[in-house]
Design an enzyme around this catalytic site. Sequence first.
Site, PDB file in Angstrom:
ATOM      1  CG  ASP A  19      -1.978   1.067   1.158  1.00  0.00           C
ATOM      2  OD1 ASP A  19      -1.627   2.243   1.351  1.00  0.00           O
ATOM      3  OD2 ASP A  19      -3.149   0.739   0.933  1.00  0.00           O
ATOM      4  CB  ILE A  20       1.198   4.136  -2.341  1.00  0.00           C
ATOM      5  CG1 ILE A  20       1.567   3.268  -3.549  1.00  0.00           C
ATOM      6  CG2 ILE A  20       1.971   5.444  -2.385  1.00  0.00           C
ATOM      7  CD1 ILE A  20       1.249   3.907  -4.889  1.00  0.00           C
TER       8      ILE A  20
ATOM      9  CD  GLU B 111      -4.487   4.065  -1.213  1.00  0.00           C
ATOM     10  OE1 GLU B 111      -4.673   4.385  -0.027  1.00  0.00           O
ATOM     11  OE2 GLU B 111      -5.349   4.210  -2.099  1.00  0.00           O
TER      12      GLU B 111
END
Length: 404
Positions: free
Chosen positions: A274-275, A317
């Site tokens: 996950d960004i 994301e």
Amino acid sequence: MQLDIPTLLVLATANLFVLSLALLALMGRHTTSPTRCAQLAVAMHMLGGVLAMAASYNWQTAWGTLAVAAFGCGQWLLHRALGGWLGHRARLSPTRKRPRRRGPQDWLSYRWATRCMLVLVPAVPVGYALGWDNPGFQMAWSQVGLAAMLLLVARATLFPLRAAGRDWRWLLCACLVGMAMLLLARAAAGALLAERVLQLFNLLLALAVNVVSLVATLALLAAWRDEAKARLRSLAMTDGLTGLLNRRGWEERAEGLFANAQRYQQPMTLMMLDIDHFKRINDTHGHEVGDMALKLFARLLRESRRTGDLVGRLGGEEFCIVLANTHKSACYGFDQRLRSVLSQRAEQELGFPLDFSAGVAVLKDGDGTLTGLLARADAALYEAKRQGRGRLLQSEGGMGQTVI
């Protein structure tokens, strides 16, 4: 109306004209390269028929040379169309290993057949033009050359590298081989000066052109349908922004990897990524820059993975990768490589640093479904984000997480 040879040839040319217009109307002008080649192939055969009829009246060598050239270009275009539809023109990945054992498909590869076509396409009309003072040589040379091209195109229908319908391939192959045999028989009859036999083969060839043009066009429409279905399936399975598999496509492929790992007792590791602070990126720099960050992250994920690893974008994301036949120790190396290249490329392309959190789940004997393994990796990812982000945590079967 008497169905003599000139009449049959006129009908065949008219059929090709109508079929070329029909293909253009059905397939459209804005389409893929293989489909466009198929449309042009039918049009070139129609043009060849017009030029062949013109050669029967006057300037036989000039119009005949152009007719042979048009027929040859039509065969080359059809060969390219089949290469695109069946995967022969796709470039091999640099990491893909070629099979050591040679099979029937290696008798004459598509690339070698393409080289032969590129020699025959100019050589056949040039040889026809040079034999202007010998009509027998002209006919034999052109018939043998066109027959060779037909056989090369027929070979392209076999041993597809992509999933393609068998029925239309065999139908098209039979049409092409049948036409090639008729041309060779006609060339032999002309060389032996058997006028009656030659007239018979001329009539059979005129009839065959009418039948084959219709049947071959139906086969091309079936090939185009297969291509359209494959494109729709690819669109349904692919994320439009990043080009990675979407959740549906990733889960479908991952289920197969999960089943194989269980069946053959092979290790498998699943990573959720996950960004970090992606919402802040959108709020600060705008959604366009946010999309650029997603594309960059997806591209680096694809470049960092090994052949056989499965990468997908599950939504927003959030990304996921299956490290096939891999123990948990390999996750550390993958994580470090990705973080290192991401820190460099993000500063260069985005102008600000980019980092991510990751959760890892390793396949265990008690894992019965992919959903359970995915849930464990998701729980580890959530814990990594709760502890401050920018780290990799491994799930321990719901009994805590371990920092790697």
